[in-house]
Design an enzyme around this catalytic site. Structure first.
Site, PDB file in Angstrom:
ATOM      1  N   GLY A 286       0.840  -1.615  -0.159  1.00 54.94           N
ATOM      2  CA  GLY A 286       0.404   0.280  -0.133  1.00 54.94           C
ATOM      3  C   GLY A 286       1.129   0.987   0.117  1.00 54.94           C
TER       4      GLY A 286
ATOM      5  N   GLY B 219       0.089   5.671   0.636  1.00 49.68           N
ATOM      6  CA  GLY B 219      -0.776   6.890   1.044  1.00 49.68           C
ATOM      7  C   GLY B 219       0.219   8.186   0.804  1.00 49.68           C
ATOM      8  N   ALA B 220      -0.593   9.062   1.093  1.00 53.27           N
ATOM      9  CA  ALA B 220      -0.235  10.419   1.203  1.00 53.27           C
ATOM     10  C   ALA B 220       1.372  10.448   1.928  1.00 53.27           C
ATOM     11  CB  ALA B 220      -1.288  11.242   1.540  1.00 53.27           C
ATOM     12  N   TYR B 221       1.626   9.638   3.080  1.00 51.88           N
ATOM     13  CA  TYR B 221       2.328  10.084   4.131  1.00 51.88           C
ATOM     14  C   TYR B 221       2.981   8.986   4.087  1.00 51.88           C
ATOM     15  CZ  TYR B 221      -1.155  13.672   5.356  1.00 51.88           C
ATOM     16  OH  TYR B 221      -1.665  14.808   5.787  1.00 51.88           O
TER      17      TYR B 221
ATOM     18  N   THR C   9       4.856   4.374   2.767  1.00 49.39           N
ATOM     19  CA  THR C   9       4.281   3.616   1.983  1.00 49.39           C
ATOM     20  C   THR C   9       4.747   2.051   2.527  1.00 49.39           C
ATOM     21  OG1 THR C   9       5.000   4.218   0.218  1.00 49.39           O
ATOM     22  CG2 THR C   9       5.080   1.982  -0.256  1.00 49.39           C
ATOM     23  N   VAL C  10       4.053   1.124   2.640  1.00 50.51           N
ATOM     24  CA  VAL C  10       3.725   0.047   3.536  1.00 50.51           C
ATOM     25  C   VAL C  10       3.558  -1.166   2.814  1.00 50.51           C
ATOM     26  CG1 VAL C  10       2.251  -1.733   5.187  1.00 50.51           C
ATOM     27  CG2 VAL C  10       1.907   1.343   3.958  1.00 50.51           C
TER      28      VAL C  10
ATOM     29  N   LYS D  69       5.663   0.108   8.205  1.00 47.47           N
ATOM     30  CA  LYS D  69       5.285   1.251   7.562  1.00 47.47           C
ATOM     31  C   LYS D  69       6.580   1.884   7.101  1.00 47.47           C
ATOM     32  CE  LYS D  69       2.018   5.364   7.360  1.00 47.47           C
ATOM     33  NZ  LYS D  69       1.263   6.128   8.190  1.00 47.47           N
TER      34      LYS D  69
ATOM     35  N   ASP E 209      -8.664  10.860   9.936  1.00 44.36           N
ATOM     36  CA  ASP E 209      -8.720  10.836   8.442  1.00 44.36           C
ATOM     37  C   ASP E 209      -9.716   9.407   8.813  1.00 44.36           C
ATOM     38  OD1 ASP E 209      -7.928  10.847   5.900  1.00 44.36           O
ATOM     39  OD2 ASP E 209      -6.317   9.817   6.816  1.00 44.36           O
TER      40      ASP E 209
END
Length: 535
Positions: free
Chosen positions: A326, A328-330, A332-333, A347, A443
């Site tokens: 995954g 996201g904006a903050y 990577t996982v 993460k 969020d």
């Protein structure tokens, strides 16, 4: 010229004398494939005890399948899903030296009738393979036996003749008869050497009742290193082993000193010192930064495990794209395995400012201060190498968003949707009411609601979360969140309160009911925003 020839002859005799005493070394076995080198008994030529293939690109193969890992007991191979792979490919994976483990979930297609058992729930199987669109996808069958007597796949019980194609495989680790972690598109093979034990005197022989008859594997005793085989390097002391004896596979007490190897060692040390001098400044700066961060972690009362960066890097295979689950904006996982040998979600946080480490510490303290069955657990962190990394429990069934949009699976039935909605509401209520001061997530969205093995929901991603105040109804902060889920009132007056999360959860409820995207610009203009189209 004569002196040069004598020197060459001397060196040849010297190196031959080092290995000449080991009668069982097979010079004709090629153990190298590209940049990879395998120990005994594996190799890439016909004379090797266990023969693997090597592609022109330097990739290890068993038949057509890429080899991912060659381990002490098992071999992992990649099985990319294919609708038309003949069932014979499965039988070809059983040889005189290796065969599939019983815990693999073997996925077979175009079957005349289904069979059981399978220790992988059908929802998990469909979730990962529904996008193939095989002509006979309805006849997909899954077979595995965690309780197999000898630990190998039983072809007779599977009755694979009822199926035409080998689709793929899921490697499952089980506990108490239930699968607890899955490796998708992976098959795990157990390997052995045929016959009676041929281990070195300091090794333990593990006998294997294989489908091809009696076999064995060797393991060095505790405190010793090596492969344990008479025909390999045997076993040696972990430290202080004489280099000459190591080459002959006879490390241990009584090893004869090799005086002339001292010159080689001294020369190597001299070159190494030159490199060390060049790197010492950079290393000292890096260590100083890591020390300061660790000191600050202690000062901030971080009470979760702090993992070395090297361990994180190893767990993610250097942050391999193949292990990315995954973005996201903050951050990577990635999926990875740490020392506990169980899957975790790692993460890797993007740097948001020059000194974002303080923000990371705040996030860690906030997440680790709460505990609820519907909140994702934080298991540890890493703050070395100018990296900010958080380690969470692994959620094998992805996000609610993926299921609603049928990116994974064929959708969710109503009872499951209602359960997910209820569990998410409980998690938010816990943050708002059971914690003092309360926590505002900021969020809440379907892609931050993760699903575990049984499709139970857990709220994740506390990157934007903030503590509220008990003595006032709201706090003032710059609005942050995801378009489509953001509370219009919060966006207008900057007043953050528990109502902000409630609004976002309301949007998630509409998603659960309609299975529509929150923002979809292909819809009419007044229906682009799902929340506004409901008014």
């Amino acid at each position: 010229m004569i002196l040069q020839q004598h020197s060459i002859l001397f060196l040849a005799i010297f190196f031959l004398s080092l290995i000449g005493g080991h009668e069982s070394i097979k010079f004709s076995c090629n153990r190298t494939c590209g940049a990879k080198h395998l120990p005994y008994p594996f190799g890439f030529s016909a004379s090797c005890d266990i023969h693997l293939n090597c592609s022109q690109n330097g990739d290890m193969l068993i038949n057509e399948f890429p080899v991912q890992i060659v381990g002490q007991d098992t071999i992992k191979i990649n099985l990319e899903p294919r609708c038309d792979r003949p069932i014979e490919a499965l039988r070809s994976l059983s040889t005189k030296n290796y065969a599939p483990k019983s815990t693999n979930a073997i996925l077979l297609n175009n079957c005349t009738s289904g069979f059981s058992p399978c220790n992988i729930p059908s929802i998990s199987v469909r979730t990962h393979f529904e996008s193939l669109n095989c002509s006979n996808n309805s006849s997909l069958s899954c077979f595995s036996r965690a309780d197999s007597a000898n630990g190998f796949f039983d072809y007779n019980m599977a009755n694979i003749s009822q199926c035409k194609y080998l689709l793929s495989s899921i490697s499952a680790e089980s506990f108490a008869g239930s699968a607890v972690s899955l490796e998708i598109q992976i098959m795990e093979l157990r390997w052995w050497l045929q016959g009676d034990c041929r281990c070195s005197e300091d090794a333990i022989c593990n006998q294997v009742e294989s489908p091809a008859g009696p076999g064995f594997r060797c393991h060095c005793r505790d405190g010793l290193a090596g492969d344990g085989y008479l025909a390999g390097v045997g076993c040696r002391k972990d430290a202080g082993c004489n280099p000459a004896k190591y080459l002959t596979g006879r490390c241990g007490a009584g090893a004869r000193p090799a005086v002339f190897l001292g010159g080689i060692v001294v020369a190597a040390v001299g070159v190494g010192l030159g490199l060390v001098c060049c790197l010492v400044r950079r290393n000292s700066i890096s260590k100083a930064k890591s020390f300061r961060k660790l000191h600050r972690a202690e000062a901030a009362d971080i009470n979760i495990p702090i993992y070395p960066y090297k361990e994180i890097e190893k767990a993610t295979n250097s942050f391999s794209e193949k292990q990315r689950i995954g973005t996201g904006a903050y951050g990577t996982v990635y999926a990875g395995k740490l020392s506990s040998d169980s899957w975790v979600a790692i993460k890797r946080i993007k740097h948001r400012d020059v000194d974002s480490i303080d923000q990371v510490f705040n996030e860690i303290k906030l997440i680790s201060s709460v505990s609820h069955p519907n909140l994702v657990r934080l298991l540890g962190c890493s703050i070395e190498n100018d990296e900010q990394i958080l380690v969470y429990e692994f959620m094998p069934n992805g996000t609610l968003c993926q299921h609603l949009q049928r990116v994974r699976g064929d959708g969710l039935c109503w009872p499951v949707r209602l359960t997910i909605a209820t569990e998410t509401a409980k998690a938010i209520a816990h943050l708002h009411s059971a914690v003092d001061p309360p926590i505002y997530h900021r969020d809440i969205k379907s892609s931050n609601i993760l699903l575990d093995f049984d499709l139970k929901s857990k709220v994740a991603d506390f990157g934007l979360s903030r503590h509220g105040m008990t003595d006032i109804s709201h706090i003032s902060t710059v609005p942050q969140g995801t378009p489509g889920y953001l509370d219009p009132q919060y966006h207008q007056d900057f007043h953050l309160s528990d109502k902000t999360d409630v609004y976002s959860f309301g949007v998630v409820l509409v998603e659960i009911i309609t299975a529509k995207k929150v923002l979809d610009f292909s819809r009419p203009q007044d229906e682009v925003n799902l929340a506004f189209s409901c008014y």
